[in-house]
Structures are given as C-alpha cells and as structure tokens.
Design a protein around this motif. Sequence first.
Motif, PDB file in Angstrom:
ATOM      1  N   SER A   1       0.851  -1.187   0.000  1.00  0.00           N
ATOM      2  CA  SER A   1       0.000   0.000   0.000  1.00  0.00           C
ATOM      3  C   SER A   1       0.889   1.240   0.000  1.00  0.00           C
ATOM      4  CB  SER A   1      -0.914  -0.004   1.228  1.00  0.00           C
ATOM      5  OG  SER A   1      -1.859   1.033   1.128  1.00  0.00           O
ATOM      6  N   ILE A   2       0.770   2.045  -1.029  1.00  0.00           N
ATOM      7  CA  ILE A   2       1.732   3.131  -1.194  1.00  0.00           C
ATOM      8  C   ILE A   2       1.052   4.439  -1.594  1.00  0.00           C
ATOM      9  CG2 ILE A   2       2.202   2.620  -3.616  1.00  0.00           C
ATOM     10  CD1 ILE A   2       5.215   3.186  -2.775  1.00  0.00           C
ATOM     11  N   SER A   3       1.621   5.528  -1.113  1.00  0.00           N
ATOM     12  CA  SER A   3       1.085   6.840  -1.440  1.00  0.00           C
ATOM     13  C   SER A   3       1.397   7.183  -2.892  1.00  0.00           C
ATOM     14  CB  SER A   3       1.714   7.891  -0.525  1.00  0.00           C
ATOM     15  OG  SER A   3       1.372   9.185  -0.978  1.00  0.00           O
ATOM     16  N   GLY A   4       0.404   7.674  -3.596  1.00  0.00           N
ATOM     17  CA  GLY A   4       0.626   8.133  -4.970  1.00  0.00           C
ATOM     18  C   GLY A   4       1.374   9.448  -5.011  1.00  0.00           C
ATOM     19  N   MET A   5       1.252  10.231  -3.912  1.00  0.00           N
ATOM     20  CA  MET A   5       1.938  11.521  -3.811  1.00  0.00           C
ATOM     21  C   MET A   5       2.004  11.904  -2.340  1.00  0.00           C
ATOM     22  SD  MET A   5       0.844  15.177  -5.472  1.00  0.00           S
ATOM     23  CE  MET A   5       1.104  14.769  -7.201  1.00  0.00           C
ATOM     24  N   SER A   6       3.215  12.200  -1.860  1.00  0.00           N
ATOM     25  CA  SER A   6       3.382  12.512  -0.439  1.00  0.00           C
ATOM     26  C   SER A   6       2.784  13.867  -0.100  1.00  0.00           C
ATOM     27  CB  SER A   6       4.864  12.502  -0.076  1.00  0.00           C
ATOM     28  OG  SER A   6       5.067  13.168   1.156  1.00  0.00           O
ATOM     29  N   ASN A   7       2.059  13.916   1.009  1.00  0.00           N
ATOM     30  CA  ASN A   7       1.487  15.186   1.459  1.00  0.00           C
ATOM     31  C   ASN A   7       2.534  16.070   2.138  1.00  0.00           C
ATOM     32  OD1 ASN A   7       1.540  13.399   3.758  1.00  0.00           O
ATOM     33  ND2 ASN A   7       0.310  14.911   4.842  1.00  0.00           N
ATOM     34  N   VAL A   8       3.719  15.524   2.383  1.00  0.00           N
ATOM     35  CA  VAL A   8       4.782  16.298   3.043  1.00  0.00           C
ATOM     36  C   VAL A   8       5.864  16.669   2.028  1.00  0.00           C
ATOM     37  CG1 VAL A   8       6.494  16.341   4.876  1.00  0.00           C
ATOM     38  CG2 VAL A   8       4.362  15.073   5.192  1.00  0.00           C
ATOM     39  N   LEU A   9       6.416  15.668   1.354  1.00  0.00           N
ATOM     40  CA  LEU A   9       7.549  15.881   0.451  1.00  0.00           C
ATOM     41  C   LEU A   9       7.099  16.298  -0.946  1.00  0.00           C
ATOM     42  CD1 LEU A   9       9.446  12.585   1.374  1.00  0.00           C
ATOM     43  CD2 LEU A   9       9.842  14.870   2.339  1.00  0.00           C
ATOM     44  N   GLY A  10       5.843  16.014  -1.261  1.00  0.00           N
ATOM     45  CA  GLY A  10       5.361  16.223  -2.623  1.00  0.00           C
ATOM     46  C   GLY A  10       5.719  15.078  -3.556  1.00  0.00           C
ATOM     47  N   THR A  11       6.633  14.225  -3.118  1.00  0.00           N
ATOM     48  CA  THR A  11       7.137  13.120  -3.938  1.00  0.00           C
ATOM     49  C   THR A  11       6.027  12.273  -4.558  1.00  0.00           C
ATOM     50  OG1 THR A  11       9.061  12.946  -2.505  1.00  0.00           O
ATOM     51  CG2 THR A  11       8.556  11.016  -3.872  1.00  0.00           C
TER      52      THR A  11
END
Lengths: 409, 151
Positions: free
Chosen positions: A168-178
């Motif tokens: 389960s992985i983030s499509g876009m980090s809410n902190v880094l923007g990555t």
Amino acid sequence: MTDLSHLRKDFPILEREMNGKPLVYLDSAATSQKPVQVLDAVDDYYRRLNANVHRGAYQLGEEATDAYEGARAKVAGFINAASDREVVFTRSTTAAINHIGYGWGLYHLKPGDRIVISHMEHHANVVPWQLITRHTGAELAYLPLTEDYLVDTSRIDEVVDGRTKIVSISGMSNVLGTIGPVAEAVAAARAVGALAIVDGAQLVPHCAVDVQSMGADFVAFSAHKMLGPTGVGVLWGRMDRLEEMEPAEGGGEMIRDVDFTESTWAEVPHKFEAGTPPIAQAIGLGAAVDYLSAIGMDAVRQHEIEITRYALEKLSEIPQLTIYGPMDPAQRGAAVSFTLGDIHPHDLATILDQEGVAIRAGHHCAKPLMRVLGLAATARASFYVYNVPEEVDTLVAGLHEARRIFGVA
Amino acid sequence: MSLDELYRQVILDHYRSPRHSGHIEGADATAEGQNPLCGDEVTVELRIKDGAVTDAAVRGRGCSISQASGSMMADKIVGLSLEDVDELVHRVKRLLNIEPGDPGVDPERPGAALGDLEALAGVRRFPVRIKCADLPWATLQEALAGNRTHR
C-alpha cells in the motif's frame, strides 16, 4: 505560464481578508477550497432533491437516488473505472483504507504475512495497518527513501517478498510532494500475488489518474482535497477484489436479507455503503469532478508544475531555508515542505498568518516520515488550481519578515 | 506591532538559550507533556525539599513560545515554596486568559510575581498559540499532582 487565474472568481472564500490582508491560501494539501459550482450542487440537493436514496417509493426519492448514482458515474468516468459499480463512496480516504484493512486484510492475513508501505506515508496509510497487524499477527515492512526524497525501489523485490500480502503506497506525499513509485509497487505486488493499494489522497486531485492502466487493486481518495465537500471519500476497487472483500461495516442499505443470526449482502458497491451515505457530499463531489474535467487534468498538472517550479526557485533563494522534497517539479506535486533557520514552523505559521498567508506547520500526520527526516515539524505551503505566482511572492515576503523578527541572517 | 509583542527579545533569548535544560537524577516529581496537534514536547523534573522547589529541569522541543515559556518557568520556580508555585501557575494561566481574573501581583505573595513571564502576555492576541505557552505549566501541574499522590 499556464494561467488559471480566471478560476479565482469561482472561489468566494478567496475574497476574504485575514488580519487585514487578502487571504493567500497555501494549504490545499490539507483541504482545498470549493468553487460555487460545488456549493450550488450541494445547496440544490438540499433545496430541491433531499430524500434518502435507494429507499423512497416516490418520485423525490428516485430523483435523489439518480443524483447520487449520477455522482458515482461521474467519479467512475473521472478515474476511468471499468464500471460505475467499482466506485464505493466512503467517509474519507482514511475510511476507505480502513475498509480494505477490515474488509479484506482481516480475512486474508495470518501470522508471518507482510504488509509493505513506505516511509513517506500519511498516518491514514500507517495506523490502519498497525491495527490490522494486531488482529492478524501480520507484520509491517517499509520501503525506505533515497537521499533525494524519492521512495527507494532499488531493493523493492527484497522488501516485497513471498510473505507479502498487501503493498500500500502513497501516490503523492502530502509532506515531500514526492510522486510515489506506483508502477513499481504494483509490479512488485503482482509478482508475489499481493494486493496493490494506492493512497490517492494527494494524487487524484492533482494528476490525471486512469485506474485501469495504473493496475492497482484499490485506490482511495477524498473529495475535500479536490474541490469537493468534506465527509465523502472514494474507494475504487477492481470488481473481482470488491467481490471477494467483506463489508467492514454493517447496517441499513448494505444487505440483501437479514435473518435473526445471519445476513446476506447487497451487490457491490452497496454492500460497502452501510447506513445513509453522504448524499449531498457525493453530489458535490460529482460537481467537483465536472469542474476539474472542464479545466482538464493535464492543465491542472501543468499549472502545478509551473507554480511549484516558481516556488522552489524563490524559496531556494532565501538564506538558511531548507526544502524537504525533490527539486524537480516533474517528480513531485505542489506540496512544498521547508524549515527556515532555527525558526520553528509553528512560529513561521503565526508570522505568515499576520500577512494573510495560510500554511500548515507540524508533522502533517506523517510522524514516521518526520522521524526519518530527524525533524519534529516542517512548514508546508501547498498549491492548487486557484493559486497564482504573486501568492508565492507574498509567502516569500512573509518569510523575510520572519527572518527579521527572529534575527536569522 | 503585535508580532513584535509576541516575539519579544526575552522570548527569543530563552528560546535560543534555554535555562535549566539539564536533567535531574532521581527527581522528586516529573512529568512529560505533549501537544499532539503540533508535536511540541516538554519534560519537567523537580527537586523538592521542605515544601519548596530547590531545582528544576525543563527540556523539550517545539516552538519558541512553548520552549521560552518552559525556560522562564524553570528560571522562576527554583527557590519558590510549593504554595508560591501554585499561585504562580494560576497567575500565569490568568495572564494567558486560560483562567478568569487579573494576573496582577498579590502583595501577600511577592515570590509569585510574574517578572519576565509578563512577556508571555503577547500570546493573548494569538489564541492558537495559548496552548503553546501553557504546555510547560500544564506539565508542571501534572508533575506536582504526581508528587502529591506519591506522598
């Protein structure tokens, strides 16, 4: 630059002043503002259509149901779902991920199994899995980050091993923007027969997403971060996965038959929508999807790349300012985290607030990531369709004022 | 200007050079405080002898307001009787608009005079920051309550 400034007139809140200055809203990663088109859709539902859905044997109920199911169809179209039925309305991204945990994880995980997430996950994609490991005896494993703030996939095949049942992985980090390595995560999950989940809370509002070509089993996202109302989120799932998932909540509307000790479920997606759903909010989300589609998600993305590039450039010029995240706008979204000298982010937020600038300060519900970064908090400015470069300039001026007050050279 | 009122020199000075930020081995009273909203942390340790605070250590990480408030608190309470500390805590809470009433000096208790702590008055115009200033004081209260329970 891609000029979307004509959209600003659709957002009544942007006319407000804060502390005597025009509001500069740079916290869309927390929640976005809402255009009148969304406000009107919600208002219209309550004024003209209000009735419960899937119940009323009368015309008004039918009209409400049509509007609610119409919103489902719009969302399905927006993410290119194979069928409207693959779109489940939930309360939020958080609720959607919990639903997978309690509806699938609880029934399929056993001691020794593995759930893989990354070091840049929001708590919504960490804590539910911690709860599920408690119930099942499965363990949590992490994909680390590179020095450039990207998810390190160089050894993904070792982390996503034969014991892995969920990635389960983030499509876009809410902190880094990555932007997360979704394709690699999906491929690694496929290779070991694991479930592939994408936390799309930041991704779906900012990039065109085609769930079919993405290839994941589930994608979760929230309306309120994509110009829609609070209180409704989406769990998209591939039909075969939705069919094998159990409901995590029981109640009205989700049943076929209820006997004294046992019940049978309604069809997907209704078996996952216990109780009266967030009807007005879902209809508002439908309007938000229409609004974003009218702009075009490619234009949304292009505008964000440009304003992010401008922000990264201007922020980098400030002495003692450190940016946490990739410097290439192509690798990232429009949430920019930073610190400035020894000024605590909370103090930065207070000082900027006096200039009308709203930013987020804190751990951003990503404490494992903060531990990895060795920080207690960052300041974060995040941009969306209604932000203009002049607002970056106001942010920068506010940061110079902070330097003056704190005597940071 | 109100920002300069909030970030007075004395606040920034305590933020950058916190007093009594060490560790007290075998402290008589101790408590850890957290503001889960912003992640600010404070640990308070007290040496208590004959009904008075003879040493204090306050460590933490967080914003200038929470850390300066803790540093000024430690500076202030060392040498005070527990009664004066109690009076001081309520006086600060009145100063921060957490408790109703006037924070002014009680002539009966000159030991509990605010002194430098009056610099914290600037937060009253920034309601979201009152919790920051209060964190060390709430933690101090917790430490003292624990000390009372143990005796």
